[in-house]
Design a protein around this motif. Structure first.
Motif, PDB file in Angstrom:
ATOM      1  N   CYS A   1      -4.131  12.521   3.806  1.00  0.00           N
ATOM      2  CA  CYS A   1      -2.925  12.372   4.628  1.00  0.00           C
ATOM      3  C   CYS A   1      -1.698  12.103   3.754  1.00  0.00           C
ATOM      4  O   CYS A   1      -0.617  12.666   3.977  1.00  0.00           O
ATOM      5  CB  CYS A   1      -3.106  11.235   5.629  1.00  0.00           C
ATOM      6  SG  CYS A   1      -4.323  11.557   6.927  1.00  0.00           S
ATOM      7  N   ALA A   2      -1.860  11.243   2.761  1.00  0.00           N
ATOM      8  CA  ALA A   2      -0.752  10.927   1.863  1.00  0.00           C
ATOM      9  C   ALA A   2      -0.282  12.176   1.119  1.00  0.00           C
ATOM     10  O   ALA A   2       0.928  12.413   0.970  1.00  0.00           O
ATOM     11  CB  ALA A   2      -1.181   9.845   0.870  1.00  0.00           C
ATOM     12  N   ARG A   3      -1.219  12.992   0.649  1.00  0.00           N
ATOM     13  CA  ARG A   3      -0.834  14.216  -0.070  1.00  0.00           C
ATOM     14  C   ARG A   3      -0.091  15.183   0.855  1.00  0.00           C
ATOM     15  O   ARG A   3       0.909  15.796   0.464  1.00  0.00           O
ATOM     16  CB  ARG A   3      -2.086  14.885  -0.647  1.00  0.00           C
ATOM     17  CG  ARG A   3      -2.778  14.057  -1.728  1.00  0.00           C
ATOM     18  CD  ARG A   3      -4.135  14.639  -2.104  1.00  0.00           C
ATOM     19  NE  ARG A   3      -4.900  13.694  -2.920  1.00  0.00           N
ATOM     20  CZ  ARG A   3      -6.153  13.335  -2.706  1.00  0.00           C
ATOM     21  NH1 ARG A   3      -6.839  13.856  -1.690  1.00  0.00           N
ATOM     22  NH2 ARG A   3      -6.763  12.461  -3.486  1.00  0.00           N
ATOM     23  N   LEU A   4      -0.589  15.336   2.075  1.00  0.00           N
ATOM     24  CA  LEU A   4       0.083  16.216   3.034  1.00  0.00           C
ATOM     25  C   LEU A   4       1.508  15.754   3.304  1.00  0.00           C
ATOM     26  O   LEU A   4       2.446  16.554   3.327  1.00  0.00           O
ATOM     27  CB  LEU A   4      -0.705  16.257   4.342  1.00  0.00           C
ATOM     28  CG  LEU A   4      -1.878  17.224   4.412  1.00  0.00           C
ATOM     29  CD1 LEU A   4      -2.784  16.891   5.583  1.00  0.00           C
ATOM     30  CD2 LEU A   4      -1.383  18.660   4.512  1.00  0.00           C
ATOM     31  N   LEU A   5       1.679  14.456   3.507  1.00  0.00           N
ATOM     32  CA  LEU A   5       3.020  13.934   3.780  1.00  0.00           C
ATOM     33  C   LEU A   5       3.947  14.116   2.585  1.00  0.00           C
ATOM     34  O   LEU A   5       5.148  14.365   2.751  1.00  0.00           O
ATOM     35  CB  LEU A   5       2.929  12.460   4.168  1.00  0.00           C
ATOM     36  CG  LEU A   5       2.347  12.200   5.565  1.00  0.00           C
ATOM     37  CD1 LEU A   5       2.022  10.731   5.743  1.00  0.00           C
ATOM     38  CD2 LEU A   5       3.316  12.661   6.645  1.00  0.00           C
ATOM     39  N   GLU A   6       3.407  14.011   1.374  1.00  0.00           N
ATOM     40  CA  GLU A   6       4.244  14.207   0.188  1.00  0.00           C
ATOM     41  C   GLU A   6       4.724  15.648   0.059  1.00  0.00           C
ATOM     42  O   GLU A   6       5.884  15.897  -0.255  1.00  0.00           O
ATOM     43  CB  GLU A   6       3.487  13.775  -1.069  1.00  0.00           C
ATOM     44  CG  GLU A   6       3.416  12.262  -1.227  1.00  0.00           C
ATOM     45  CD  GLU A   6       2.839  11.836  -2.572  1.00  0.00           C
ATOM     46  OE1 GLU A   6       3.189  10.736  -3.036  1.00  0.00           O
ATOM     47  OE2 GLU A   6       2.044  12.593  -3.164  1.00  0.00           O
ATOM     48  N   VAL A   7       3.853  16.612   0.317  1.00  0.00           N
ATOM     49  CA  VAL A   7       4.307  18.000   0.204  1.00  0.00           C
ATOM     50  C   VAL A   7       5.280  18.341   1.329  1.00  0.00           C
ATOM     51  O   VAL A   7       6.114  19.241   1.189  1.00  0.00           O
ATOM     52  CB  VAL A   7       3.130  19.000   0.183  1.00  0.00           C
ATOM     53  CG1 VAL A   7       2.213  18.731  -0.986  1.00  0.00           C
ATOM     54  CG2 VAL A   7       2.367  19.017   1.491  1.00  0.00           C
ATOM     55  N   LEU A   8       5.202  17.616   2.455  1.00  0.00           N
ATOM     56  CA  LEU A   8       6.173  17.823   3.526  1.00  0.00           C
ATOM     57  C   LEU A   8       7.538  17.232   3.179  1.00  0.00           C
ATOM     58  O   LEU A   8       8.545  17.647   3.739  1.00  0.00           O
ATOM     59  CB  LEU A   8       5.666  17.209   4.829  1.00  0.00           C
ATOM     60  CG  LEU A   8       4.545  17.971   5.537  1.00  0.00           C
ATOM     61  CD1 LEU A   8       3.952  17.144   6.671  1.00  0.00           C
ATOM     62  CD2 LEU A   8       5.037  19.313   6.057  1.00  0.00           C
ATOM     63  N   GLY A   9       7.544  16.262   2.258  1.00  0.00           N
ATOM     64  CA  GLY A   9       8.821  15.710   1.809  1.00  0.00           C
ATOM     65  C   GLY A   9       8.952  14.209   1.930  1.00  0.00           C
ATOM     66  O   GLY A   9      10.033  13.664   1.681  1.00  0.00           O
ATOM     67  N   ALA A  10       7.894  13.503   2.297  1.00  0.00           N
ATOM     68  CA  ALA A  10       7.972  12.055   2.486  1.00  0.00           C
ATOM     69  C   ALA A  10       7.737  11.305   1.178  1.00  0.00           C
ATOM     70  O   ALA A  10       7.105  11.808   0.252  1.00  0.00           O
ATOM     71  CB  ALA A  10       6.953  11.603   3.523  1.00  0.00           C
ATOM     72  N   GLU A  11       8.273  10.083   1.111  1.00  0.00           N
ATOM     73  CA  GLU A  11       7.938   9.119   0.054  1.00  0.00           C
ATOM     74  C   GLU A  11       6.734   8.331   0.560  1.00  0.00           C
ATOM     75  O   GLU A  11       6.815   7.696   1.614  1.00  0.00           O
ATOM     76  CB  GLU A  11       9.103   8.170  -0.196  1.00  0.00           C
ATOM     77  CG  GLU A  11      10.370   8.834  -0.689  1.00  0.00           C
ATOM     78  CD  GLU A  11      10.497   8.741  -2.198  1.00  0.00           C
ATOM     79  OE1 GLU A  11       9.563   8.222  -2.841  1.00  0.00           O
ATOM     80  OE2 GLU A  11      11.549   9.165  -2.713  1.00  0.00           O
ATOM     81  N   VAL A  12       5.621   8.355  -0.153  1.00  0.00           N
ATOM     82  CA  VAL A  12       4.383   7.759   0.346  1.00  0.00           C
ATOM     83  C   VAL A  12       3.867   6.714  -0.629  1.00  0.00           C
ATOM     84  O   VAL A  12       3.874   6.929  -1.846  1.00  0.00           O
ATOM     85  CB  VAL A  12       3.299   8.843   0.584  1.00  0.00           C
ATOM     86  CG1 VAL A  12       2.043   8.219   1.176  1.00  0.00           C
ATOM     87  CG2 VAL A  12       3.833   9.937   1.513  1.00  0.00           C
ATOM     88  N   ARG A  13       3.416   5.597  -0.076  1.00  0.00           N
ATOM     89  CA  ARG A  13       2.745   4.558  -0.853  1.00  0.00           C
ATOM     90  C   ARG A  13       1.424   4.232  -0.163  1.00  0.00           C
ATOM     91  O   ARG A  13       1.385   4.022   1.047  1.00  0.00           O
ATOM     92  CB  ARG A  13       3.600   3.283  -0.940  1.00  0.00           C
ATOM     93  CG  ARG A  13       4.984   3.489  -1.547  1.00  0.00           C
ATOM     94  CD  ARG A  13       4.914   3.819  -3.021  1.00  0.00           C
ATOM     95  NE  ARG A  13       6.226   4.070  -3.579  1.00  0.00           N
ATOM     96  CZ  ARG A  13       6.796   5.259  -3.699  1.00  0.00           C
ATOM     97  NH1 ARG A  13       6.141   6.337  -3.285  1.00  0.00           N
ATOM     98  NH2 ARG A  13       7.983   5.398  -4.215  1.00  0.00           N
ATOM     99  N   THR A  14       0.340   4.174  -0.931  1.00  0.00           N
ATOM    100  CA  THR A  14      -0.976   3.822  -0.404  1.00  0.00           C
ATOM    101  C   THR A  14      -1.313   2.401  -0.841  1.00  0.00           C
ATOM    102  O   THR A  14      -1.236   2.081  -2.027  1.00  0.00           O
ATOM    103  CB  THR A  14      -2.055   4.795  -0.919  1.00  0.00           C
ATOM    104  OG1 THR A  14      -1.708   6.128  -0.549  1.00  0.00           O
ATOM    105  CG2 THR A  14      -3.405   4.461  -0.317  1.00  0.00           C
ATOM    106  N   PHE A  15      -1.668   1.568   0.114  1.00  0.00           N
ATOM    107  CA  PHE A  15      -2.030   0.181  -0.197  1.00  0.00           C
ATOM    108  C   PHE A  15      -3.540   0.063  -0.334  1.00  0.00           C
ATOM    109  O   PHE A  15      -4.285   0.509   0.539  1.00  0.00           O
ATOM    110  CB  PHE A  15      -1.544  -0.764   0.904  1.00  0.00           C
ATOM    111  CG  PHE A  15      -1.972  -2.193   0.721  1.00  0.00           C
ATOM    112  CD1 PHE A  15      -1.356  -2.999  -0.220  1.00  0.00           C
ATOM    113  CD2 PHE A  15      -3.014  -2.729   1.479  1.00  0.00           C
ATOM    114  CE1 PHE A  15      -1.759  -4.320  -0.403  1.00  0.00           C
ATOM    115  CE2 PHE A  15      -3.415  -4.044   1.309  1.00  0.00           C
ATOM    116  CZ  PHE A  15      -2.788  -4.838   0.358  1.00  0.00           C
ATOM    117  N   CYS A  16      -3.990  -0.542  -1.439  1.00  0.00           N
ATOM    118  CA  CYS A  16      -5.425  -0.767  -1.643  1.00  0.00           C
ATOM    119  C   CYS A  16      -5.785  -2.169  -1.148  1.00  0.00           C
ATOM    120  O   CYS A  16      -5.235  -3.158  -1.636  1.00  0.00           O
ATOM    121  CB  CYS A  16      -5.790  -0.642  -3.122  1.00  0.00           C
ATOM    122  SG  CYS A  16      -7.523  -1.049  -3.471  1.00  0.00           S
ATOM    123  N   PRO A  17      -6.699  -2.286  -0.165  1.00  0.00           N
ATOM    124  CA  PRO A  17      -7.008  -3.605   0.394  1.00  0.00           C
ATOM    125  C   PRO A  17      -7.898  -4.475  -0.495  1.00  0.00           C
ATOM    126  O   PRO A  17      -8.139  -5.634  -0.161  1.00  0.00           O
ATOM    127  CB  PRO A  17      -7.730  -3.261   1.703  1.00  0.00           C
ATOM    128  CG  PRO A  17      -8.370  -1.931   1.444  1.00  0.00           C
ATOM    129  CD  PRO A  17      -7.435  -1.203   0.526  1.00  0.00           C
TER     130      PRO A  17
END
Length: 634
Positions: A161-177
């Motif tokens: 999901c993060a990769r898809l959002l990045e190619v669409l143009g979003a700034e994405v951060r994934t939090f590791c729990p």
């Protein structure tokens, strides 16, 4: 929230057209920022949050001053720091390449379809813009997942999901729990807690992905939400081990296409909703409280009646009789409405066949918002006496910049009881009156005479009436009692008559929805939760504010009007937010319902297939492979 269930990914929180956004911690007068309850929840587990200025250390990759405020030093990398924080780009294979991942680069194929194998791509979604947008920076998205296993499928799905959002143009951060302690007030200053909260403040939207364990989200996921605390939903892959390859990438399937659908819809939804966050969280009850108390009270102060005695009851006076706000009968305002209006039904009384009486909520047919007894709605609208200290006139004046549609929003009101003294009907009628004074065209459907769902009765006048009203509408108000811990059969029967299929598309998709319930006893939320689930299945974006009225027999007078109380103020809040939400969402229904999987199906099959046709193709494919179809008996 996003659910992947057998046989296909089934639902999002923004029911396939967008389920809405969540409030950020907001400053209260005289106080700092606190983490209050959620205000808005978009579909998919997205939160649109306001950004509040606290200064944090500037980190790598900050794209704006707002982002820099909430970045932790060194966090924008693939690997975590020594204290366990950071690693926000762990979804990337190369830290400097947004959307990159190990193994098969299927996301690039889906984005531009260079091989022309897909028949559809995402480039149009990446180019999507909101007309007259105030905010031009890339949407900021935080991704949360709910498992610490090294081979966690919720993490793999979150990374896709993060990769898809990045190619669409979003700034994405994934939090590791990993390393986040179990919720304990003594650990508020823990580095992982501060990291999670700072990332959430930075973000404008959330993606939530969780496995299902024991019929619920995992403790690892819920613990992250407990530290915020905010509410949305979950992601549940079924037989997820079959859907990912050894590199943790999703295989080509209808599940993957649905994930692409969800991400492109979510990306557009976040762009839309962040433009209107301030308007949607501006509420009558809070304006009233500030006017009367000088500031918003804490929950503890609300409960301490000796400290802040609650006395908002307005004395009746002959000086405040009925004052009509909008004149003129609500007739057909457009060609679309005219197509679905039945002759003579715009009246208070029903026709001979039981249809009609769509204006039963009015006391005077030609006076929108009118009702019997105490005309409290006029008082709330303009506050002529000054007793309220706030009004809803500003909400009635709300307009979407560069709006394509100028007609009044068309709202259908449904309720769930046939009793002559039904409190869900009384609540529905109060909602209808509020929406009319705000400026909406409202029709109330009377479920009396609607037969129990039976395919042999498709042509029944009440069935046709209900379906035509739904086609006419741009939004629904759902009000149900709670019986045996659930909504009533009288309400569910109305919904059962609605889900009509045109190809693989539900005609209700894109219409907004708001949910309310009444209780005979103490306050409960079972009915509104069930109603939200129904709205999601019908792909209707659901307003996040809601109302549950306990001991309803105490809250209505003999004329069926709500008495002055905090419960009534909440109903006003819900209706003014729903009115603005509908104005916003109807502008973008076409964009939000434009899906990759459907474009791909049309390109490959020539049209959208019905569910029966899809099942037939599945069975044929299974037969060719020499194995029984899913769900078939040996």
């Amino acid at each position: 929230m996003l659910q992947l269930t057998r046989p296909v990914l089934r639902s999002l929180t923004i029911p396939r057209s967008g389920r809405i956004f969540s409030a950020a911690p907001r400053p209260r007068p005289g106080q700092g920022v606190d983490f209050g309850p959620s205000v808005w929840v978009p579909a998919l587990g997205i939160f649109l949050r306001g950004v509040h200025s606290r200064t944090f250390r500037k980190g790598l990759g900050s794209s704006s001053e707002e982002e820099a405020q909430y970045n932790l030093e060194g966090g924008n990398d693939i690997e975590a720091l020594a204290d366990g924080t950071g690693g926000w780009l762990a979804h990337r294979a190369e830290a400097s390449t947004p959307g990159s991942g190990p193994g098969t680069d299927w996301i690039n194929e889906v984005f531009s379809d260079p091989s022309d194998e897909q028949g559809a791509d995402l480039s149009a979604t990446a180019a999507f813009k909101v007309p007259s947008a105030r905010l031009t920076h890339p949407p900021r998205i935080l991704v949360l997942y709910g498992s610490l296993r090294p081979s966690s499928f919720s993490r793999k799905l979150a990374h896709e999901c993060a990769r898809l959002l990045e190619v669409l143009g979003a700034e994405v951060r994934t939090f590791c729990p990993r390393g986040l302690p179990v919720r304990d007030p003594a650990l508020e200053d823990h580095p992982k807690v501060q990291e999670l909260r700072n990332l959430s403040r930075w973000s404008e939207g959330h993606v939530w992905v969780s496995p299902e364990m024991h019929g619920c989200v995992t403790g690892a996921f819920k613990n992250q939400i407990d530290w915020l605390p905010l509410n949305t939903g979950s992601v549940r892959p079924t037989q997820a081990w079959q859907e990912f390859d050894e590199d943790g990438r999703m295989k080509d399937s209808n599940f993957r296409d649905r994930v692409v659908d969800v991400m492109e819809e979510y990306y557009k939804f976040t762009l839309i909703m962040r433009e209107h966050a301030d308007a949607l969280v501006d509420r009558f009850s809070e304006r009233k409280e500030v006017a009367q108390k000088g500031r918003l009270l804490t929950q503890a102060e609300h409960l301490d009646r000796t400290l802040q005695p609650f006395s908002l009851r307005r004395q009746k006076s002959s000086a405040f009789g009925h004052q009509p706000i909008f004149q003129g009968m609500a007739g057909t305002s457009s060609e679309e409405e005219a197509r679905y209006t039945l002759e003579g039904a715009n009246d208070i009384e029903p026709l001979a066949d039981g249809t009609g009486s769509w204006l039963a909520h009015r006391a005077k047919k030609d006076v929108p918002g009118s009702g019997p007894g105490d005309d409290w709605i006029t008082e709330v609208f303009s506050d002529p006496s000054g007793a309220q200290g706030a009004n809803i006139a500003s909400s009635a004046a709300f307009q979407v910049p560069s709006a394509r549609f100028a007609h009044r929003p068309r709202i259908l009101v449904l309720y769930g009881s046939l009793r002559p003294t039904s409190f869900s009907r009384k609540m529905a009628h109060e909602c209808a009156r509020l929406l009319e004074v705000l400026g909406a065209e409202v029709r109330t459907f009377n479920p009396m005479g609607l037969p129990v769902r039976d395919p042999a009765l498709e042509d029944h006048p009440k069935v046709q009436e209900l379906r035509n009203l739904s086609k006419w509408s741009e939004g629904h108000v759902w009000s149900s009692p709670e019986m045996h811990g659930c909504i009533t059969g009288a309400f569910k029967n109305q919904i059962d008559w609605l889900p009509l299929n045109t190809g693989s598309v539900r005609p209700t998709q894109g219409r907004t929805c708001v949910v309310l319930q009444v209780n005979g006893g103490s306050q409960s939320f079972n009915a509104v939760n069930e109603l939200r689930r129904l709205a999601r299945w019908m792909r209707m974006p659901c307003c996040t504010n809601q109302s549950s009225v306990p001991k309803a027999w105490q809250e209505f007078d003999d004329d069926g009007r709500m008495k002055d109380s905090s419960f009534r103020d909440r109903v006003v809040d819900v209706m003014e937010e729903f009115y603005k939400f509908t104005l916003i969402m109807r502008e973008h229904t076409d964009a939000l319902n434009d899906r990759f999987s459907e474009r791909k199906e049309v390109a490959q099959k020539g049209r959208l297939l019905t569910q029966a046709e899809k099942e037939k193709l599945k069975n044929e494919a299974s037969a060719d492979a020499g194995s029984p179809a899913v769900g078939s008996k040996k």
